[in-house]
Design a protein around this motif. Structure first.
Motif, PDB file in Angstrom:
ATOM      1  N   LEU A 208       0.819  -1.209   0.000  1.00  7.66           N
ATOM      2  CA  LEU A 208       0.000   0.000   0.000  1.00  7.66           C
ATOM      3  C   LEU A 208       0.857   1.265   0.000  1.00  7.66           C
ATOM      4  O   LEU A 208       0.511   2.253  -0.658  1.00  7.66           O
ATOM      5  CB  LEU A 208      -0.938  -0.004   1.213  1.00  7.66           C
ATOM      6  N   ALA A 209       1.989   1.233   0.724  1.00 12.65           N
ATOM      7  CA  ALA A 209       2.895   2.382   0.718  1.00 12.65           C
ATOM      8  C   ALA A 209       3.474   2.590  -0.681  1.00 12.65           C
ATOM      9  O   ALA A 209       3.570   3.724  -1.167  1.00 12.65           O
ATOM     10  CB  ALA A 209       4.025   2.174   1.730  1.00 12.65           C
ATOM     11  N   THR A 210       3.848   1.492  -1.332  1.00  8.26           N
ATOM     12  CA  THR A 210       4.399   1.569  -2.689  1.00  8.26           C
ATOM     13  C   THR A 210       3.367   2.128  -3.659  1.00  8.26           C
ATOM     14  O   THR A 210       3.675   2.991  -4.494  1.00  8.26           O
ATOM     15  CB  THR A 210       4.851   0.175  -3.156  1.00  8.26           C
ATOM     16  N   ILE A 211       2.138   1.640  -3.549  1.00  3.07           N
ATOM     17  CA  ILE A 211       1.062   2.135  -4.415  1.00  3.07           C
ATOM     18  C   ILE A 211       0.835   3.627  -4.165  1.00  3.07           C
ATOM     19  O   ILE A 211       0.628   4.410  -5.098  1.00  3.07           O
ATOM     20  CB  ILE A 211      -0.234   1.335  -4.171  1.00  3.07           C
ATOM     21  N   GLY A 212       0.877   4.018  -2.898  1.00  3.22           N
ATOM     22  CA  GLY A 212       0.678   5.424  -2.556  1.00  3.22           C
ATOM     23  C   GLY A 212       1.733   6.328  -3.175  1.00  3.22           C
ATOM     24  O   GLY A 212       1.406   7.394  -3.718  1.00  3.22           O
TER      25      GLY A 212
ATOM     26  N   ALA B 299       8.006   0.447  -8.837  1.00  5.43           N
ATOM     27  CA  ALA B 299       7.004  -0.003  -7.870  1.00  5.43           C
ATOM     28  C   ALA B 299       6.704  -1.486  -8.026  1.00  5.43           C
ATOM     29  O   ALA B 299       6.525  -2.206  -7.035  1.00  5.43           O
ATOM     30  CB  ALA B 299       5.723   0.817  -8.034  1.00  5.43           C
ATOM     31  N   MET B 300       6.654  -1.955  -9.260  1.00 16.06           N
ATOM     32  CA  MET B 300       6.330  -3.365  -9.513  1.00 16.06           C
ATOM     33  C   MET B 300       7.350  -4.301  -8.882  1.00 16.06           C
ATOM     34  O   MET B 300       6.989  -5.314  -8.271  1.00 16.06           O
ATOM     35  CB  MET B 300       6.248  -3.630 -11.022  1.00 16.06           C
TER      36      MET B 300
ATOM     37  N   SER C 132      -8.003  -1.303  -2.353  1.00 14.62           N
ATOM     38  CA  SER C 132      -7.423   0.006  -2.044  1.00 14.62           C
ATOM     39  C   SER C 132      -7.320   0.924  -3.248  1.00 14.62           C
ATOM     40  O   SER C 132      -7.172   2.136  -3.083  1.00 14.62           O
ATOM     41  CB  SER C 132      -6.032  -0.174  -1.420  1.00 14.62           C
ATOM     42  N   VAL C 133      -7.325   0.364  -4.477  1.00 15.97           N
ATOM     43  CA  VAL C 133      -7.093   1.203  -5.660  1.00 15.97           C
ATOM     44  C   VAL C 133      -8.382   1.577  -6.375  1.00 15.97           C
ATOM     45  O   VAL C 133      -8.332   2.154  -7.468  1.00 15.97           O
ATOM     46  CB  VAL C 133      -6.134   0.501  -6.662  1.00 15.97           C
TER      47      VAL C 133
ATOM     48  N   ILE D  66      -1.945   4.390 -12.755  1.00 10.33           N
ATOM     49  CA  ILE D  66      -0.692   3.732 -12.413  1.00 10.33           C
ATOM     50  C   ILE D  66      -0.879   2.809 -11.205  1.00 10.33           C
ATOM     51  O   ILE D  66      -0.306   1.711 -11.156  1.00 10.33           O
ATOM     52  CB  ILE D  66       0.427   4.770 -12.132  1.00 10.33           C
ATOM     53  N   ALA D  67      -1.699   3.209 -10.249  1.00  8.22           N
ATOM     54  CA  ALA D  67      -1.962   2.369  -9.083  1.00  8.22           C
ATOM     55  C   ALA D  67      -2.690   1.099  -9.493  1.00  8.22           C
ATOM     56  O   ALA D  67      -2.385   0.003  -9.004  1.00  8.22           O
ATOM     57  CB  ALA D  67      -2.788   3.144  -8.057  1.00  8.22           C
ATOM     58  N   LYS D  68      -3.644   1.216 -10.408  1.00 13.12           N
ATOM     59  CA  LYS D  68      -4.387   0.051 -10.883  1.00 13.12           C
ATOM     60  C   LYS D  68      -3.475  -0.896 -11.664  1.00 13.12           C
ATOM     61  O   LYS D  68      -3.632  -2.120 -11.598  1.00 13.12           O
ATOM     62  CB  LYS D  68      -5.562   0.497 -11.746  1.00 13.12           C
ATOM     63  N   ARG D  69      -2.509  -0.345 -12.400  1.00 11.06           N
ATOM     64  CA  ARG D  69      -1.576  -1.192 -13.145  1.00 11.06           C
ATOM     65  C   ARG D  69      -0.656  -1.955 -12.199  1.00 11.06           C
ATOM     66  O   ARG D  69      -0.324  -3.125 -12.447  1.00 11.06           O
ATOM     67  CB  ARG D  69      -0.750  -0.324 -14.105  1.00 11.06           C
ATOM     68  N   ILE D  70      -0.235  -1.294 -11.118  1.00  9.45           N
ATOM     69  CA  ILE D  70       0.611  -1.980 -10.130  1.00  9.45           C
ATOM     70  C   ILE D  70      -0.139  -3.149  -9.508  1.00  9.45           C
ATOM     71  O   ILE D  70       0.390  -4.267  -9.385  1.00  9.45           O
ATOM     72  CB  ILE D  70       1.072  -1.002  -9.037  1.00  9.45           C
ATOM     73  N   VAL D  71      -1.388  -2.912  -9.123  1.00  8.12           N
ATOM     74  CA  VAL D  71      -2.187  -3.979  -8.510  1.00  8.12           C
ATOM     75  C   VAL D  71      -2.467  -5.089  -9.521  1.00  8.12           C
ATOM     76  O   VAL D  71      -2.453  -6.273  -9.171  1.00  8.12           O
ATOM     77  CB  VAL D  71      -3.504  -3.402  -7.941  1.00  8.12           C
ATOM     78  N   THR D  72      -2.708  -4.726 -10.770  1.00 10.84           N
ATOM     79  CA  THR D  72      -2.916  -5.740 -11.805  1.00 10.84           C
ATOM     80  C   THR D  72      -1.685  -6.629 -11.949  1.00 10.84           C
ATOM     81  O   THR D  72      -1.786  -7.863 -12.035  1.00 10.84           O
ATOM     82  CB  THR D  72      -3.236  -5.076 -13.158  1.00 10.84           C
TER      83      THR D  72
END
Length: 259
Positions: free
Chosen positions: A68-72, A84-85, A234-235, A241-247
């Motif tokens: 979550l910190a990385t996504i933030g 981030a990935m 959380s996204v 970019i946050a959605k791509r990281i979670v994907t």
């Protein structure tokens, strides 16, 4: 008999979750801005990003916090998608430290001999420590002790419950059994919001003879998949970019589960 076992199970789960929360909270407070500094300055290459994800998760025992910190940071434009990935990928590896702690320490040592002193010392440091760092170390030590007291309670509960609970059933098809127990691990982790707790339940159930090796392994694989749900929730409404990281996080865990 059944009520006693259920009471011990609930108490053991509560001790483990409380210990994990206190230990994680103490270590996160101790790290303070260092977590932000490491994520910003120590992720400029692929290998440094991998090591940052692994070490931070291993230290604070909470892959969700690192993810979550990385996504933030990525959402705020402070980390690129690629950097981030790599952090998120190796935070998954860092979560395995919990399993090794359970197996190497929780199963092989007399927990009460060192867990109770840790709780006492930790609380003294927390209550009397004028320095904030010492107080946070005390909080982490208290959580560490409670965590292993929870493991001891779960071990005791499951060691006498094999005659009441028997999960050695089979559908007759190996792939179906694997998928069923993997789904069980995923659902349990989603509900509890803790892959570490699901992992500990699988290990203590296996140690107590309630489930076999294959179901336990499948539950652990499912718990790894379930750990992505926190990031997914959380996204919602976040930047692309946050959605791509979670994907990428979900795809990575799906690939490792298939392997």
């Amino acid at each position: 008999m059944m009520l006693n076992i259920l009471g011990s199970l609930i108490g053991g789960l509560g001790l483990f979750m409380l210990g994990m929360w206190l230990m994680s909270d103490g270590l996160k407070q101790l790290a303070g801005n260092r977590l932000n500094q490491i994520l910003q300055s120590w992720t400029n290459t692929r290998w440094r990003g991998l090591s940052a994800g692994f070490l931070l998760t291993a230290i604070i025992q909470h892959s969700g916090a690192v993810t979550l910190a990385t996504i933030g940071f990525a959402n705020a434009g402070m980390l690129s998608l690629r950097r981030a990935m790599w952090v998120v990928f190796c935070s998954n590896v860092g979560t395995t430290i919990t399993g090794w702690l359970v197996v190497l320490v929780g199963f092989n040592l007399n927990i009460e001999h060192f867990a109770l002193p840790l709780i006492g010392i930790g609380m003294v440091m927390r209550l009397l420590g004028r320095n904030r760092g010492y107080a946070n170390i005390g909080l982490a030590l208290t959580g560490f002790g409670l965590l292993f007291m929870g493991i001891a309670a779960l071990k005791t509960t499951f060691s006498g419950a094999d005659s009441l609970f028997d999960l050695h059933f089979s559908s007759g098809l190996l792939i179906v059994d694997i998928l069923l127990f993997t789904l069980a691990g995923l659902i349990l982790t989603t509900l509890l919001q803790s892959s570490s707790l699901t992992l500990t339940l699988a290990l203590t159930s296996l140690s107590g003879g309630i489930i076999g090796l294959l179901p336990a392994a499948a539950i652990v694989v499912g718990s790894n998949l379930g750990s992505t749900t926190t990031a997914v929730f959380s996204v919602i409404g976040s930047q692309p970019i946050a959605k791509r990281i979670v994907t990428s996080h979900v795809i990575f865990n799906l690939l490792t589960a298939c392997v």
